[in-house]
Design a protein around this motif. Structure first.
Motif, PDB file in Angstrom:
ATOM      1  N   LYS A 290       1.138   4.081  -3.072  1.00 26.47           N
ATOM      2  CA  LYS A 290       0.868   5.494  -2.821  1.00 26.47           C
ATOM      3  C   LYS A 290       2.052   6.367  -3.207  1.00 26.47           C
ATOM      4  N   GLU A 291       3.251   5.877  -2.956  1.00 28.00           N
ATOM      5  CA  GLU A 291       4.446   6.648  -3.293  1.00 28.00           C
ATOM      6  C   GLU A 291       4.582   6.805  -4.806  1.00 28.00           C
TER       7      GLU A 291
ATOM      8  N   LEU B  83       2.109   6.745  -6.968  1.00 30.11           N
ATOM      9  CA  LEU B  83       1.014   7.597  -7.448  1.00 30.11           C
ATOM     10  C   LEU B  83       1.084   9.021  -6.898  1.00 30.11           C
TER      11      LEU B  83
ATOM     12  N   ASP C 244       0.836  -1.206   0.000  1.00 24.11           N
ATOM     13  CA  ASP C 244       0.000   0.000   0.000  1.00 24.11           C
ATOM     14  C   ASP C 244       0.870   1.255   0.000  1.00 24.11           C
TER      15      ASP C 244
ATOM     16  N   HIS D 179      -2.075   5.783   6.593  1.00 20.98           N
ATOM     17  CA  HIS D 179      -2.671   7.070   6.226  1.00 20.98           C
ATOM     18  C   HIS D 179      -4.007   6.880   5.503  1.00 20.98           C
TER      19      HIS D 179
ATOM     20  N   SER E  54       0.768   9.940  -3.705  1.00 19.95           N
ATOM     21  CA  SER E  54      -0.129  10.164  -2.578  1.00 19.95           C
ATOM     22  C   SER E  54       0.673  10.246  -1.277  1.00 19.95           C
ATOM     23  N   VAL E  55      -0.009  10.585  -0.185  1.00 17.67           N
ATOM     24  CA  VAL E  55       0.662  10.712   1.111  1.00 17.67           C
ATOM     25  C   VAL E  55       0.987   9.327   1.669  1.00 17.67           C
TER      26      VAL E  55
END
Length: 335
Positions: free
Chosen positions: A230-231, A233, A226, A294, A235-236
């Protein structure tokens, strides 16, 4: 012969008493007495969250209505549609939802506005979930709203044709009418909440990993994947996901505790204190998920999902009493 009849009579009497005791226990569980203020406050909290969630996403919801038709995969009641709604019609539905949301908060003509708002909320969130991914966290919000909508949740703190059912000066009072009619909606909300977590636990056990999901490596890998996604894309990403990567023992403990909380939710309802401990622990679990991944389950992180488990009217009474002491003093200083 008489001794046999006497024995049969005793057994029958014992069976009747036991049956009566079970019925009383069930009645006490389902139809527990609760103050009208508690149910009214839960109504206001659910309505406040709905207004925040739909109101702050108004523009996004309208954008969703203009998405390509090929992405429309209807779920829930929206599955009755063969094609998307005209964007203008969906916009009217969202506006109507917000209007009835305000009526819900005020408790105005709640017998009619309550069910209408809950049903509109169901349609709006189902329509949102019919495009791209499904947000399962929406389900419990709608279920809570549906329960409250068909209950006497506006017997207190409600607007009645120019008058308030409960004046602002009464907020600091804990005492209010109590009865089973205010207790069963709260108990049903608690049960639905516990069952939602129970289903999440069952889904994990029924998955590919089964009991292995509680193993440290499996949970760690899930969190790591996950974080990497996120990294990539943009995202946080929580830094804890990488800092704790080697702590397999910690992830094992987290996995076991998660399963205990999710599967143990319905059992905790058998005892009021245990249910409140479970609610607090599960609330803490969500903040742990947020710290590690997150992921924002807003309704859960806010603690509003667990409001029905607690005597929230006492907190409101304390705040009302505090403000009642504070405001006159300020007025006096200004004079």
């Amino acid at each position: 012969m008489s001794s046999i009849k006497q024995s049969s009579s005793i057994k029958q009497s014992s069976s009747i008493k036991q049956s009566s005791s079970i019925k009383q226990s069930l009645a006490g569980f389902w139809f527990m007495e609760a103050p009208a203020t508690r149910l009214a406050i839960v109504r206001i909290l659910i309505g406040a969250y709905g207004l925040f969630y739909v109101g702050t996403r108004y523009s996004m919801l309208l954008e969703v209505a203009h998405t390509r038709v090929s992405m429309f995969k209807p779920v829930g009641p929206v599955a009755l549609l063969e094609q998307p709604l005209p964007p203008g019609l969906f916009q009217l539905i969202v506006i109507a939802t917000l209007v009835f949301n305000v009526a819900w908060l005020l408790g105005w003509k709640f017998r009619w506005t309550g069910p209408l708002y809950a049903l509109l909320l169901l349609v709006v969130l189902s329509y949102r979930n019919s495009w791209s991914m499904i947000y399962h966290s929406h389900n419990i919000v709608v279920l809570h709203a549906l329960v409250v909508a068909f209950s006497p949740a506006a017997d207190r703190y409600a607007y009645r044709g120019g008058l308030w059912r409960s004046s602002l000066s009464d907020v600091s009072r804990v005492d209010s009418p109590s009865g089973w009619q205010y207790g069963w909606p709260l108990q049903l909300i608690c049960l639905l909440t516990a069952l939602a977590y129970w289903l999440a636990g069952v889904a994990k056990l029924a998955g590919e990993l089964g009991l292995a999901w509680m193993g440290g490596s499996a949970l760690r890998d899930q969190i790591a994947v996950d974080a990497i996604r996120k990294e990539v894309l943009g995202s946080v990403v929580s830094p804890l996901a990488f800092e704790l990567y080697d702590q397999i023992a910690l992830f094992t403990v987290i996995g076991i505790l998660t399963m205990v909380l999710e599967l143990g939710g319905p059992v905790s309802l058998l005892n009021r204190r245990a249910a409140r401990i479970w609610a607090l622990a599960t609330w803490g679990m969500h903040w742990g998920i947020f710290a590690l991944m997150h992921i924002k389950f807003r309704y859960q992180l806010s603690g509003l999902v667990f409001a029905a488990f607690f005597p929230v009217e006492r907190l409101v009474a304390w705040l009302g009493s505090y403000l009642a002491r504070l405001l006159p003093r300020r007025g006096g200083n200004q004079a």
